[in-house]
Each structure stands twice: as C-alpha cells, then as structure tokens.
Design a protein around this motif. Structure first.
Motif, short mmCIF file in Angstrom:
data_model
loop_
_atom_site.label_atom_id
_atom_site.label_comp_id
_atom_site.label_asym_id
_atom_site.label_seq_id
_atom_site.Cartn_x
_atom_site.Cartn_y
_atom_site.Cartn_z
N LEU A 49 0.83 -1.20 0.00
CA LEU A 49 0.00 0.00 0.00
C LEU A 49 0.87 1.26 0.00
CD1 LEU A 49 -2.91 1.08 0.18
CD2 LEU A 49 -2.66 1.04 2.65
N LEU A 50 1.94 1.25 0.78
CA LEU A 50 2.87 2.39 0.80
C LEU A 50 3.54 2.56 -0.56
CD1 LEU A 50 4.31 4.57 2.50
CD2 LEU A 50 6.07 2.84 2.94
N LEU A 51 3.93 1.46 -1.16
CA LEU A 51 4.54 1.53 -2.49
C LEU A 51 3.56 2.09 -3.52
CD1 LEU A 51 6.97 0.80 -4.30
CD2 LEU A 51 5.82 -1.39 -4.71
N MET A 52 2.30 1.71 -3.42
CA MET A 52 1.29 2.23 -4.33
C MET A 52 1.16 3.75 -4.20
SD MET A 52 -2.78 1.50 -4.55
CE MET A 52 -3.10 2.49 -3.12
N TRP A 53 1.13 4.26 -2.95
CA TRP A 53 1.03 5.70 -2.75
C TRP A 53 2.27 6.42 -3.26
CZ3 TRP A 53 -3.05 8.50 -1.99
CH2 TRP A 53 -4.17 7.92 -1.42
N ILE A 78 -6.34 6.98 6.51
CA ILE A 78 -5.12 6.42 7.10
C ILE A 78 -5.23 6.32 8.62
CG2 ILE A 78 -2.66 6.88 7.48
CD1 ILE A 78 -2.57 7.99 4.64
N GLY A 79 -5.86 7.29 9.26
CA GLY A 79 -5.94 7.30 10.71
C GLY A 79 -7.06 6.48 11.31
N PHE A 80 -8.01 6.03 10.50
CA PHE A 80 -9.16 5.30 11.03
C PHE A 80 -8.76 4.01 11.74
CE2 PHE A 80 -12.35 1.96 10.39
CZ PHE A 80 -13.37 2.49 11.15
N PHE A 81 -7.98 3.19 11.08
CA PHE A 81 -7.67 1.87 11.64
C PHE A 81 -6.77 1.92 12.87
CE2 PHE A 81 -9.17 0.78 7.39
CZ PHE A 81 -10.17 -0.10 7.75
N PRO A 82 -5.73 2.77 12.92
CA PRO A 82 -4.97 2.84 14.17
C PRO A 82 -5.80 3.35 15.35
CG PRO A 82 -3.68 3.76 12.40
CD PRO A 82 -5.04 3.50 11.85
N VAL A 83 -6.67 4.32 15.10
CA VAL A 83 -7.52 4.84 16.18
C VAL A 83 -8.51 3.76 16.62
CG1 VAL A 83 -9.35 6.51 16.70
CG2 VAL A 83 -7.26 7.24 15.55
N ARG A 84 -9.09 3.05 15.69
CA ARG A 84 -10.00 1.97 16.03
C ARG A 84 -9.28 0.87 16.81
NH1 ARG A 84 -11.60 -2.96 13.99
NH2 ARG A 84 -13.79 -3.46 14.30
N TRP A 85 -8.05 0.57 16.41
CA TRP A 85 -7.27 -0.46 17.10
C TRP A 85 -7.03 -0.07 18.55
CZ3 TRP A 85 -2.40 -0.56 19.33
CH2 TRP A 85 -1.91 -1.82 19.62
N VAL A 86 -6.66 1.18 18.79
CA VAL A 86 -6.41 1.62 20.16
C VAL A 86 -7.69 1.63 20.98
CG1 VAL A 86 -5.76 3.63 21.55
CG2 VAL A 86 -4.34 2.96 19.64
N LEU A 87 -8.79 2.07 20.39
CA LEU A 87 -10.04 2.15 21.13
C LEU A 87 -10.66 0.78 21.41
CD1 LEU A 87 -11.73 5.27 19.52
CD2 LEU A 87 -10.52 5.11 21.69
N ARG A 88 -10.37 -0.23 20.60
CA ARG A 88 -10.96 -1.56 20.77
C ARG A 88 -10.01 -2.58 21.38
NH1 ARG A 88 -15.31 -3.16 21.30
NH2 ARG A 88 -15.11 -4.99 20.02
#
Length: 146
Positions: A49-53, A78-88
């Motif tokens: 994904l980083l290479l694609m960007w 980009i920030g959705f999944f890390p924030v969801r990971w921390v909250l869950r």
C-alpha cells in the motif's frame, strides 16, 4: 495509568491499567483468528500500500493541484484503523494492595475491551473500594489472583 485509592478500611490500593499487546486465547473469538495470515501478511499488505502511494505521487504531473478536502479524506482513511485499534484493544486492569499487619496482600486482575470501558471500570473499582472495601462486584471482570 496508575492511581492510589483508600478503601473503606483505610488500606491503600493501587489501581492501574495497561494495554494488552498480545490478545489472550479466547474460544468464543477463535473463528476470527483461524484464517489470520500473521505479521508477515500485514507487513506485506502495508508495504505494498505504501509503495502504491509512492508510485501515485511520483507519476503525478507537476501542475496537478489537489483540494484541501482530498488531503483531509486521506488523513481520515489512514488514521481510522490505528484509532479503532487503540479504542478496541484489550486493557488489563489491576487492583492491588500490600496489605497490613492484620490483612493479607491482595491482587485482583482482569481484562476489559476498549479504552473507554477500561476507564469506566477503573471508576467503578474506585467507587467499590471506597464504599465496600473490595474491588470485586457482581459484573466485574476482576478476579482475585492470590
């Protein structure tokens, strides 16, 4: 996060919580993990994904202009999944006391899923200690460890 609380009998308890980095084995949620590719798959997907960007931004024409809301959408995605990971993520909640000359040392520990729920559980345990002298209650995830 750590806080000191005095219970009904004036014993000093230390309440703390910490994030659990390794999920414990849970039979009820085993179906979610039986097709898990592991860290290798996650690293591969994120690096591709980083290479694609990177390729996307290097192939842009020099005079291409992106509006501000485009960058905002990218940041939210980009920030959705890390924030969801921390909250869950699961948090370990610990209540312990060194005891006194007439009372033994106690240690209670349990797992709570989610940052806000662990914060609420810390408040409930504090209130339980101040009113009843023990961190455990009917629906408590805490269990005595000694």
């Amino acid at each position: 996060m750590s806080r000191k609380v005095f219970d009904l009998y004036r014993r000093e308890w230390i309440l703390r919580r910490s994030i659990e980095w390794r999920p414990p084995y849970n039979e009820a949620e085993q179906f979610e993990h039986d097709v898990d590719g592991g860290r290798g798959a996650a690293i591969f997907i994120l690096s591709s994904l980083l290479l694609m960007w990177i390729v996307f931004f290097f192939w842009l024409p020099q005079n291409a202009h992106f509006p501000w809301f485009f960058w905002l959408i990218i940041i939210v995605i980009i920030g959705f999944f890390p924030v969801r990971w921390v909250l869950r993520r699961q948090w370990k909640v610990v209540a312990e006391t060194v005891g006194a000359y007439d009372q033994p040392a106690e240690r209670w520990q349990g797992l709570v899923r989610g940052w806000t729920r662990s914060n609420d559980e810390m408040k409930i345990i504090k209130r339980q200690l101040e009113t009843q002298g023990t961190p455990g209650h009917t629906d408590s995830p805490l269990q005595p460890m000694n």
